[in-house]
Design a protein around this motif. Sequence first.
Motif, PDB file in Angstrom:
ATOM      1  N   LEU A  75      45.503  71.397  32.235  1.00  0.00           N
ATOM      2  CA  LEU A  75      46.048  72.732  31.996  1.00  0.00           C
ATOM      3  C   LEU A  75      47.189  72.677  30.987  1.00  0.00           C
ATOM      4  CD1 LEU A  75      46.126  75.714  32.667  1.00  0.00           C
ATOM      5  CD2 LEU A  75      47.532  75.184  34.668  1.00  0.00           C
ATOM      6  N   GLU A  76      47.986  71.621  31.064  1.00  0.00           N
ATOM      7  CA  GLU A  76      49.109  71.478  30.140  1.00  0.00           C
ATOM      8  C   GLU A  76      48.614  71.343  28.697  1.00  0.00           C
ATOM      9  OE1 GLU A  76      50.180  70.813  34.136  1.00  0.00           O
ATOM     10  OE2 GLU A  76      48.694  69.709  32.951  1.00  0.00           O
ATOM     11  N   LYS A  77      47.550  70.554  28.508  1.00  0.00           N
ATOM     12  CA  LYS A  77      47.003  70.388  27.173  1.00  0.00           C
ATOM     13  C   LYS A  77      46.417  71.699  26.666  1.00  0.00           C
ATOM     14  CE  LYS A  77      43.932  67.505  24.378  1.00  0.00           C
ATOM     15  NZ  LYS A  77      42.949  66.382  24.364  1.00  0.00           N
ATOM     16  N   GLN A 161      32.725  77.384  31.102  1.00  0.00           N
ATOM     17  CA  GLN A 161      32.584  77.022  32.512  1.00  0.00           C
ATOM     18  C   GLN A 161      33.548  75.908  32.914  1.00  0.00           C
ATOM     19  OE1 GLN A 161      29.915  76.198  30.354  1.00  0.00           O
ATOM     20  NE2 GLN A 161      30.405  74.034  30.260  1.00  0.00           N
ATOM     21  N   ASP A 162      34.046  75.149  31.934  1.00  0.00           N
ATOM     22  CA  ASP A 162      34.949  74.032  32.231  1.00  0.00           C
ATOM     23  C   ASP A 162      36.351  74.487  32.611  1.00  0.00           C
ATOM     24  OD1 ASP A 162      32.862  72.388  31.655  1.00  0.00           O
ATOM     25  OD2 ASP A 162      33.613  71.706  29.720  1.00  0.00           O
ATOM     26  N   VAL A 163      36.651  75.769  32.440  1.00  0.00           N
ATOM     27  CA  VAL A 163      37.997  76.240  32.741  1.00  0.00           C
ATOM     28  C   VAL A 163      38.323  76.039  34.221  1.00  0.00           C
ATOM     29  CG1 VAL A 163      37.418  78.658  33.281  1.00  0.00           C
ATOM     30  CG2 VAL A 163      39.629  78.107  32.281  1.00  0.00           C
ATOM     31  N   VAL A 170      46.257  76.199  40.077  1.00  0.00           N
ATOM     32  CA  VAL A 170      46.354  77.555  39.525  1.00  0.00           C
ATOM     33  C   VAL A 170      44.958  78.174  39.527  1.00  0.00           C
ATOM     34  CG1 VAL A 170      46.926  78.940  37.497  1.00  0.00           C
ATOM     35  CG2 VAL A 170      48.325  76.943  38.074  1.00  0.00           C
ATOM     36  N   PRO A 171      44.792  79.388  40.069  1.00  0.00           N
ATOM     37  CA  PRO A 171      43.476  80.057  40.061  1.00  0.00           C
ATOM     38  C   PRO A 171      43.150  80.579  38.669  1.00  0.00           C
ATOM     39  CG  PRO A 171      45.115  81.523  40.998  1.00  0.00           C
ATOM     40  CD  PRO A 171      45.826  80.211  40.730  1.00  0.00           C
TER      41      PRO A 171
END
Length: 387
Positions: A75-77, A161-163, A170-171
């Motif tokens: 998520l940070e990237k 879909q990879d999200v 975190v949702p």
Amino acid sequence: MNPFKYGKEVAGYQFYDRSESCGQLYRTLKDGSTNVVLYAPRRYGKTSLVLKVLHQFKNEGVKCIHFDLSKINSLEKFCVEYTQAVYALWGGLPEIVSKLKEYLVHLHPTVSFSDGILPEITFDYGERMNSLAVSEVLDLPEKLAEQMGDEAVVIAFDEFQDVADLTKSVPLEAVFRSVIQSHKRVRYVFLGSKTHLMQRMFGSRSRPFYKSALSVKIGKPPEEESVEFLVSRFAAEGIEIADPVLSRMLEISQNIPYFLQAMAALSFQSVEARGGRKVEDSDLDAAIVRFTEGNEDYYDEILRNLAEAQLPLLEALAHEPTDRFDETYRKRHRLGGLSTVHSAVRGLMRRGIIDSVKGVYAMDDPFFARYVCRRKPTTVLTGRDLC
């Protein structure tokens, strides 16, 4: 120049036109009334199609981003690289830097410049990234478009879909949906190679993106268009291709754009190497061998890492695609019980090895299917034998 291309996004002269699909996507985004989710099995040319439409918008002065989530592992990237991509839309204008600090208050961005065109952006988000901070990042293009007077921005999220796999804390689906639904200037395209996951994301009542975007399905191109594409591209280089070779090329590639381009490109190389002016069966044979040999290590790696129940199912589908795993089919291929088979199906679909197109389960790579078929003697079949 080889008039065919595979393995990378295709553009320009080498792009397989698909004018109807391009026009539909362009008009929908131009209208701005809804976002778009693009459905298609792997290797049907989704990314190339979207890039062509984005290029059309760019020629009209519309700012566009193509953001590939398959290259993001955290998520940070995502937050850093997405912010970088949004910043780049306005060409590094000094006032944008101050806006980053104003709009990303929960991320405390630090912007530093080096010899590169873009600055280096770092965030101080405390112990972990939270929903509020991610919302600010997702809101950035809308706020900047409004600030800079841009009426429209188009953003395409590839492998969307990879999200769901970026974080468990975190949702993300819900955060994406809550932010994006309020945007007026930014239009979004969502595409992914795992169609069953994309269909669940946008088609399940329990998911945040349920019915939030117009579904546009991309199928195989009409065979007559494929024939015209092949004939015209070969002819432009002074090479003839006879109808029987054309028919065989379509059959072997199953008219899937990626594999069709691969067979055509490798056949072209074979013709050029022998100084010929006509594509012969021997050129197509050489193309098949080169493509298969070039992927043998990849295919073997997949086979080595299959779960116990997945290998016999894959062998069954390589020989005989099916729309049902009834008792007759399972006995014919010596498969386990129905629950075991369904579990194996889910695992192979998650990995993108098989897919369901119009209700028929099959391997998505016809050359991998041929390779699996040739690993052992073909069983006696009553259905269609691909091998």
